[in-house]
Scaffold this active site. Structure first.
Site, PDB file in Angstrom:
ATOM      1  N   ASN A 103      52.924  18.061  92.051  1.00  0.00           N
ATOM      2  CA  ASN A 103      53.009  19.425  91.521  1.00  0.00           C
ATOM      3  C   ASN A 103      52.294  20.340  92.504  1.00  0.00           C
ATOM      4  O   ASN A 103      51.104  20.158  92.754  1.00  0.00           O
ATOM      5  CB  ASN A 103      52.337  19.452  90.143  1.00  0.00           C
ATOM      6  N   LYS A 467      63.637  40.899  79.288  1.00  0.00           N
ATOM      7  CA  LYS A 467      64.389  40.013  78.383  1.00  0.00           C
ATOM      8  C   LYS A 467      65.863  39.967  78.786  1.00  0.00           C
ATOM      9  O   LYS A 467      66.468  38.912  78.825  1.00  0.00           O
ATOM     10  CB  LYS A 467      64.309  40.492  76.923  1.00  0.00           C
ATOM     11  N   HIS A 486      63.740  60.441  89.446  1.00  0.00           N
ATOM     12  CA  HIS A 486      63.157  60.469  90.799  1.00  0.00           C
ATOM     13  C   HIS A 486      63.828  59.444  91.704  1.00  0.00           C
ATOM     14  O   HIS A 486      63.166  58.802  92.513  1.00  0.00           O
ATOM     15  CB  HIS A 486      61.645  60.239  90.724  1.00  0.00           C
TER      16      HIS A 486
HETATM   17  N1  GLU Z   1      56.893  21.354  96.206  1.00  0.00           N
HETATM   18  C1  GLU Z   1      57.463  20.267  95.463  1.00  0.00           C
HETATM   19  C2  GLU Z   1      58.979  20.316  95.438  1.00  0.00           C
HETATM   20  O1  GLU Z   1      59.575  21.328  95.729  1.00  0.00           O
HETATM   21  C3  GLU Z   1      56.915  20.182  94.060  1.00  0.00           C
HETATM   22  C4  GLU Z   1      57.379  21.307  93.206  1.00  0.00           C
HETATM   23  C5  GLU Z   1      56.846  21.189  91.799  1.00  0.00           C
HETATM   24  O2  GLU Z   1      55.629  21.422  91.591  1.00  0.00           O
HETATM   25  O3  GLU Z   1      57.675  20.935  90.911  1.00  0.00           O
HETATM   26  O4  GLU Z   1      59.567  19.334  95.136  1.00  0.00           O
END
Ligand code: GLU
Length: 585
Positions: A103, A467, A486
């Site tokens: 992640n 939304k 504007h």
């Molecule tokens: N950078 C990684 C990817 O693109 C992890 C992305 C993530 O945190 O899901 O696979």
């Protein structure tokens, strides 16, 4: 940003456990999913991964590793590399012994990749580089030391979980990871809620910590490899989950749950009064949030001025960094978030703490990183929100801003009364939803929708446009009523829909004049407010509830965006390119 889940131990069905865990954290990303399970008898990894949402149930493709005791899984929100099966996690090394999920973003991955010329990398991700680097480091070290060495080389905010089939090793900086201690089993996940069906004994990993899950649990400082004593916290939280019941989509269900959430909020004055006291005493108050939550903060700026004659500051989370220099130890920083996991909201909180400021969170998820990071967390009490687009959590945020501004001047009861009235007005809107459905049928083919509001209705206009963008993929822009002329008025063509929020307040005449200006250029005017007006081509009545009118007004836009999505054949629970919680910078 993604969801991670892993389990090791006397688990007769680690794959099912991991699958269920991923269901709980799929809100963190749904570009693709993957589960690796280790079969001790064959000594191989079985990896199932694919693009799109997790399957509804575990189907036949997962069979074959039913009884295994080790699995790790991932749901991805792609940052580096397209949304493809090859880029889906878990990733393997060349030997096939190691699997890894990740992640975050490895900011120096290109530089690190240059050292891997002899390796066969298959994906376009930054993630795959890590598992091959660990494979290299394994030539000289055991797995634990190899992961420690490599994790130190990664730049950026990252959480990794890696396994060789014997143990699971996880490390983090920035992105959340929580370990769970079960009966003969150990777990790792990005969100404590995913662990609660199994255990309430949790270890919240701090930044620069590495945890080793084997028969025992060992914790290390990932910067110097020193062993640490893990702190196991027994949390009193219950697993929160939400089913569709009679509804087809969570978005619809959550729109309907708003009156209940508001009644819940109106009864909980104690914490709101405490925060009002903190704002009163603070040298200055700074609100931070992202997306919909940021519009609640903008609303706070207007409400605090109007109701409490009090100046407060506001910044979107990702910009706080550039204007935080005047934060002092006596300042108060209030972070607002549904999930409590958005990195753009969390980072400012950590920065504010470095300045010595007091921190408060208005947050919907109990036990989230934000909830745990601040001095004083206040739950928004909207209940579990599953649809990606925020509805009831946003309403809860707006209601808290109304509540706080009145409590600041000792008018708690007035706030409670108008919040309850706004709940009744939402019920009335829901009963009259077919008119909004008809409107969606008239305007769904438009490429632009503009939304105007002045004063308190300006944040409502901004929120409403978000939304429509999220759910219907129609370009919608919210404006302060006076601003459109504007420049952007150049985009008004014959029949361009323009929604105008016209409450019975000091903005009425000026916003009606703005509606006239665009009508003169051919716009189709959709009026929302207590009273019809000749300038409107379509009128939807929303009764006035004083400053609390800002609570029912966005419900009009929620329903419109929902019906637009249905009309356009889109899934309102899973808008493209989004994730419920944005956990990368
Ligand atoms: N950078 C990684 C990817 O693109 C992890 C992305 C993530 O945190 O899901 O696979």
């Amino acid at each position: 940003m993604c969801g991670i889940f892993g389990v090791i131990g006397q688990d007769t069905n680690a794959v099912q456990t991991t699958f269920n865990g991923l269901k709980d954290i799929e809100y963190r990303g749904y570009d693709s999913w993957g589960i690796a399970s280790w079969n001790i008898e064959d000594g191989i990894w079985k990896i199932e991964k694919n693009t799109g949402f997790l399957p509804k149930i575990m189907d036949s493709r997962f069979r074959g590793n039913d009884g295994v005791g080790l699995a790790i899984g991932h749901t991805r929100w792609a940052t580096h590399g397209g949304v493809t099966q090859i880029n889906a996690h878990p990733h393997k090394d060349c030997s096939g012994k190691l699997v890894l999920v990740h992640n975050g973003i490895v900011e120096n991955y290109l530089e690190l990749k240059k050292t891997l010329k002899s390796h066969n990398l298959k994906s376009e991700t930054d993630t795959e580089v890590i598992v091959h680097l660990i494979e290299e480091a394994l030539k000289k070290n055991g797995l634990n030391q190899a992961v420690l060495n490599i994790f130190q080389k990664l730049r950026g905010l990252n959480a990794i979980v890696v396994s060789d089939g014997n143990e699971i090793i996880a490390a983090k900086v920035g992105s959340p990871l929580i370990a769970g201690v079960g009966n003969g089993k150990l777990f790792i996940a990005s969100d404590p809620n995913a662990l609660l069906p199994h255990t309430k004994k949790l270890v919240f990993l701090q930044d620069n910590q590495l945890i080793r899950l084997n028969k025992e649990l060992e914790l290390y400082n990932s910067l110097n490899s020193r062993k640490l004593q893990p702190i196991i916290t027994t949390v009193p939280w219950e697993h929160s989950t939400s089913g569709l019941q009679k509804y087809k989509y969570f978005l619809e269900k959550e729109i309907y749950e708003q009156p209940k959430a508001l009644r819940n909020i109106a009864q909980n004055a104690k914490e709101v009064e405490q925060v009002a006291g903190m704002i009163r005493k603070a040298y200055g108050t700074f609100f931070i949030a992202c997306g919909s939550a940021s519009y609640s903060c903008l609303l706070g700026v207007y409400l605090f001025s109007k109701i409490a004659k009090k100046h407060v500051n506001f910044s979107v989370g990702s910009e706080f960094n550039y204007i935080e220099d005047y934060i002092k130890p006596k300042s108060l920083v209030v972070a607002v978030s549904q999930s409590g996991e958005s990195i753009d909201t969390l980072e400012p909180v950590l920065s504010a703490k470095k300045h010595g400021a007091k921190t408060v969170a208005l947050v919907n998820v109990l036990g989230s990183t934000l909830y745990r990071s601040v001095d004083f967390p206040v739950l928004l009490r909207a209940g579990v929100e599953k649809a990606v687009c925020s509805t009831k959590a946003l309403t809860a945020m707006f209601a808290h801003m109304v509540f706080l501004s009145y409590c600041l001047v000792g008018k708690r009861k007035t706030a409670q009364k108008i919040i309850l009235e706004s709940a009744r007005e939402i019920e009335s809107i829901l009963k009259r939803r077919s008119a909004i459905k008809n409107l969606a049928g008239k305007i769904f083919h438009q490429k632009n929708i503009f939304i105007l509001g002045r004063g308190l209705s300006y944040p409502v206009a901004m929120e409403s446009s978000l939304k429509i963008k999220e759910n219907a993929y129609i370009h919608a822009e919210g404006f302060a009523g006076g601003e459109l002329k504007h420049g952007v008025i150049a985009l008004i063509e014959k029949n361009t829909p323009v929604i105008v929020f016209v409450p019975e307040d000091e903005t009425k005449q000026a916003i009606l004049a703005n509606a006239m200006e665009v009508k003169a250029r051919g716009a189709f005017i959709i009026g929302v407010g207590p009273e019809n007006n000749p300038v409107f081509d379509f009128f939807f009545k929303v009764r006035d509830v004083g400053a609390s009118s800002v609570i029912p007004h966005p419900v009009f836009a929620q329903l419109l965006s929902y019906y637009l999505a249905l009309k356009l054949g889109l899934n309102p629970d899973r808008p493209r390119n989004l994730a419920k919680s944005v956990v990368v910078r």
